[in-house]
Motif scaffolding. Structure first.
Motif, PDB file in Angstrom:
ATOM      1  N   HIS A 219      20.931  49.341  52.028  1.00 52.68           N
ATOM      2  CA  HIS A 219      19.533  50.120  51.805  1.00 52.68           C
ATOM      3  C   HIS A 219      18.894  49.950  49.642  1.00 52.68           C
ATOM      4  O   HIS A 219      18.085  49.557  49.415  1.00 52.68           O
ATOM      5  CB  HIS A 219      19.734  51.685  51.661  1.00 52.68           C
ATOM      6  N   VAL A 220      19.679  49.860  49.160  1.00 52.95           N
ATOM      7  CA  VAL A 220      19.164  50.179  47.919  1.00 52.95           C
ATOM      8  C   VAL A 220      19.635  48.437  47.505  1.00 52.95           C
ATOM      9  O   VAL A 220      18.365  47.947  46.835  1.00 52.95           O
ATOM     10  CB  VAL A 220      21.005  50.491  46.635  1.00 52.95           C
ATOM     11  N   LYS A 221      19.821  47.253  47.561  1.00 52.71           N
ATOM     12  CA  LYS A 221      19.980  46.565  47.931  1.00 52.71           C
ATOM     13  C   LYS A 221      19.145  45.512  48.377  1.00 52.71           C
ATOM     14  O   LYS A 221      17.992  45.000  47.930  1.00 52.71           O
ATOM     15  CB  LYS A 221      21.574  45.641  48.539  1.00 52.71           C
ATOM     16  N   SER A 222      17.891  46.412  49.719  1.00 53.36           N
ATOM     17  CA  SER A 222      16.585  45.548  50.083  1.00 53.36           C
ATOM     18  C   SER A 222      15.574  46.361  48.877  1.00 53.36           C
ATOM     19  O   SER A 222      14.604  45.544  48.218  1.00 53.36           O
ATOM     20  CB  SER A 222      16.660  46.231  51.284  1.00 53.36           C
ATOM     21  N   TYR A 223      15.581  47.758  48.141  1.00 53.70           N
ATOM     22  CA  TYR A 223      14.639  48.082  47.348  1.00 53.70           C
ATOM     23  C   TYR A 223      14.328  47.137  45.704  1.00 53.70           C
ATOM     24  O   TYR A 223      13.543  46.532  45.953  1.00 53.70           O
ATOM     25  CB  TYR A 223      15.707  48.996  46.988  1.00 53.70           C
ATOM     26  N   LEU A 224      15.697  47.028  45.467  1.00 53.60           N
ATOM     27  CA  LEU A 224      16.186  45.942  44.514  1.00 53.60           C
ATOM     28  C   LEU A 224      15.715  44.744  44.571  1.00 53.60           C
ATOM     29  O   LEU A 224      15.108  44.153  44.010  1.00 53.60           O
ATOM     30  CB  LEU A 224      17.420  46.129  44.273  1.00 53.60           C
ATOM     31  N   GLU A 225      15.301  44.079  45.906  1.00 54.47           N
ATOM     32  CA  GLU A 225      15.107  42.662  45.704  1.00 54.47           C
ATOM     33  C   GLU A 225      13.473  42.376  46.241  1.00 54.47           C
ATOM     34  O   GLU A 225      13.806  41.512  45.108  1.00 54.47           O
ATOM     35  CB  GLU A 225      15.325  42.034  47.064  1.00 54.47           C
ATOM     36  N   ILE A 226      13.148  43.933  45.770  1.00 59.93           N
ATOM     37  CA  ILE A 226      11.686  43.586  46.076  1.00 59.93           C
ATOM     38  C   ILE A 226      11.338  43.898  44.505  1.00 59.93           C
ATOM     39  O   ILE A 226      10.749  43.395  44.185  1.00 59.93           O
ATOM     40  CB  ILE A 226      11.027  44.977  47.113  1.00 59.93           C
ATOM     41  N   GLU A 227      12.132  45.108  44.271  1.00 59.49           N
ATOM     42  CA  GLU A 227      11.341  45.089  42.708  1.00 59.49           C
ATOM     43  C   GLU A 227      12.313  44.116  41.327  1.00 59.49           C
ATOM     44  O   GLU A 227      11.827  43.864  40.493  1.00 59.49           O
ATOM     45  CB  GLU A 227      13.028  46.833  41.767  1.00 59.49           C
ATOM     46  N   LYS A 228      12.383  43.215  42.214  1.00 53.50           N
ATOM     47  CA  LYS A 228      13.263  41.550  41.356  1.00 53.50           C
ATOM     48  C   LYS A 228      12.150  41.002  40.891  1.00 53.50           C
ATOM     49  O   LYS A 228      11.926  39.962  40.761  1.00 53.50           O
ATOM     50  CB  LYS A 228      14.856  41.264  41.867  1.00 53.50           C
TER      51      LYS A 228
END
Length: 576
Positions: free
Chosen positions: A429-438
């Protein structure tokens, strides 16, 4: 003189032995044992004890040895023991009975008045010592010493009251030492015999305490579901099967919830409360013991319930119902039964209260999770959409990938309603969020994961993402050059340690001090929510730990304990 004293002493010891044998026989009779072991005895019980010990005093008089117009006797044993065991009322009344008898059988006798007075005074003395007697460890030794003092006082009274004085002196010289020795030893032996009754009671109480704990252990799973007809029935059945009680019942404030055993044909679950004493317990909040069918006051004539103890069940000091233990013989509720009932009442009240706290805790945890799910920053959504739009023409594959991550992020965000999730799912879940932020921030945002492959951890959902978001928003993005976030897990023996570390702008000590306060202007809502959820689930010591330094960065640490738990679906035993 010495031979005469020795002869009197020997004869008195023999007569004291007769009284001791009677005492031993009495100690085996249930009525006597009940009277002796009942600390809060009724007035009628005190009358019975007074007459009983008064008769012991009379026997001591009749078994006396005539000496110079008086009697060397063991009358004091019954009176003094009665006062010690029964208190002032029994001591005084048994003293009057034995003393009055002594005066009546020898009206005008040389020591009739002195002996009557001394017997009453010794009864009073023993009654006044009763409270201290029950607090003393070595009761027989206490009784021996007090018996010596009491008999010494009797000799002094004879010297003062009996006339002529010279004859009183001669009498005391002969009977003083034999009566002091024989009667004080007799009192001590009598008390030692009755003390065995108390030891029997203590052993029974210890056994009942063990039973109470076993009952509490077996019933815990029921009262954790709440206090209702179903849980009351299961609990009553357990108590009934594990004790020698003839019936067990539970009520709420208005009706019978369960009744198991004698009388269940007319004391039925769902019926309104019939007995007056149950209503009194609910009203007063104090337990009541009923020792007769009349006091129980059941309106069914054939009812076989003749003794009962009724204790209140409380929640937040408010009576919510009662526990009732019944027997089918009158006056059969013992001190041990009372201790069992009061102990169970307290345990059940605690269990019921804890069940409500646990239920409220679950509701709070779910409410906090819903609140967190509702706090999706609309700016994040709009920024994500704008980022994806910008990639559609130039990098369509990247735009497609970001759309998948956005869909995965929101799907997991809205579906996470369970009590716990695996750490691997939380990381996804955190990785999905981070991919968008990155995608938004490009090279300004770097993320490193240090999660051991074999680590097994179950934790509350949506617990990491708010911390990561806080690091990006208030740490990394406040720096022109951006920075790095490290997400790390450490598998400790008793807990899993999760760390989110950034090299952003950091915070000063004053800001950290108030970071969890809900003061105006505090934009750390996500951190506050996560901190509260951790404390609510695992305890105060499991709140977030934040370390930060201006210009250096911030580290947020959380600990997830490896406590075993019940999992009704798949018997999963570990949090982590």
């Amino acid at each position: 003189m010495f031979i005469l004293i020795l002869t009197i002493l020997t004869s008195l010891v023999n007569r004291v032995g007769t009284i001791i044998i009677l005492a031993f026989i009495m100690s085996k009779i249930n009525l006597f044992r009940k009277l002796v072991t009942k600390r809060n005895i009724s007035l009628s019980d005190k009358f019975i004890l007074s007459i009983l010990f008064g008769i012991f005093g009379i026997i001591g008089t009749y078994s006396g040895i005539p000496v110079k117009g008086a009697l060397a006797n063991s009358r004091v044993i019954g009176v003094f023991v009665g006062g010690l065991l029964g208190g002032p009322f029994v001591g005084i009344l048994s003293g009057i009975i034995a003393g009055f008898h002594r005066w009546v059988i020898d009206v005008g006798g040389f020591t009739a008045v002195a002996c009557a007075i001394s017997t009453i005074i010794e009864g009073i003395m023993a009654g006044m010592l009763s409270e201290k007697f029950y607090k003393t460890e070595s009761k027989w030794l206490f009784s021996l010493v007090m018996g010596i003092i009491a008999e010494t006082i009797q000799m002094i009274i004879i010297l003062i009251v009996a006339k002529p004085f010279i004859e009183a002196v001669n009498l005391v010289e002969i009977i003083g030492i034999p009566m002091i020795i024989a009667n004080s030893i007799g009192i001590a032996i009598f008390i030692a015999i009755t003390e065995s009754i108390f030891k029997d009671q203590e052993r029974a109480a210890a056994y009942q305490a063990q039973i109470a704990l076993k009952i509490a252990n077996k019933t815990l799973k029921y009262f954790r579901k709440g206090f209702n007809a179903e849980t009351a029935r299961e609990t009553a059945q357990i108590i009934y099967e594990m004790t020698d009680l003839k019936a067990v019942a539970f009520t709420d404030r208005k009706k019978i919830l369960a009744h198991v055993g004698a009388g269940e044909d007319h004391h039925k679950a769902g019926d309104r409360i019939k007995t007056t004493i149950t209503k009194e317990v609910i009203k007063s909040g104090k337990y009541i013991v009923a020792n007769s069918k009349e006091k129980i006051d059941c309106d069914i004539h054939r009812c076989g319930l003749k003794s009962a103890i009724i204790v209140p069940l409380k929640e937040n000091n408010k009576v919510i119902g009662t526990l009732k233990l019944y027997k089918t013989d009158e006056n059969s509720i013992t001190q041990v039964d009372m201790e069992l009932a009061l102990g169970l009442g307290l345990l059940f009240s605690t269990q019921i209260e804890l069940s409500k706290i646990e239920y409220q805790s679950e509701l709070l945890a779910k409410a906090e999770l819903k609140a967190l799910q509702a706090q999706i920053n609309p700016h994040f959504l709009f920024n994500a959409i704008n980022t994806i739009v910008s990639f559609i023409r130039t990098k369509p594959d990247k735009a497609r990938e970001l759309l998948l991550h956005l869909g995965s992020y929101f799907r997991k965000n809205l579906q996470q309603s369970g009590e716990e999730v695996e750490l691997t799912k939380e990381i996804e879940h955190v990785k999905s969020y981070l991919e968008i932020e990155k995608a938004r921030f490009g090279d300004k945002l770097n993320v490193k994961f240090d999660i051991p492959d074999k680590i097994t951890c179950f934790l509350p959902p949506l617990i990491l993402q708010p911390i990561v978001e806080n690091s990006i928003k208030h740490g990394i993005m406040e720096k022109l050059e951006g920075g790095t976030i490290i997400i790390k897990a450490i598998d400790d023996e008793k807990e899993t340690i999760l760390i989110v570390k950034d090299d952003g702008v950091g915070m000063d000590e004053e800001y950290i001090k108030h970071i969890f306060s809900k003061r105006e202007g505090n934009d750390s809502v996500g951190l506050i929510n996560v901190n509260n959820r951790l404390k609510n689930k695992y305890g105060e010591e499991y709140g977030l730990k934040i370390e930060s330094e201006l210009g250096v960065g911030t580290t947020v640490i959380m600990r997830i304990p490896k406590n075993s738990k019940e999992d009704s679906l798949n018997d999963k035993v570990h949090n982590c």
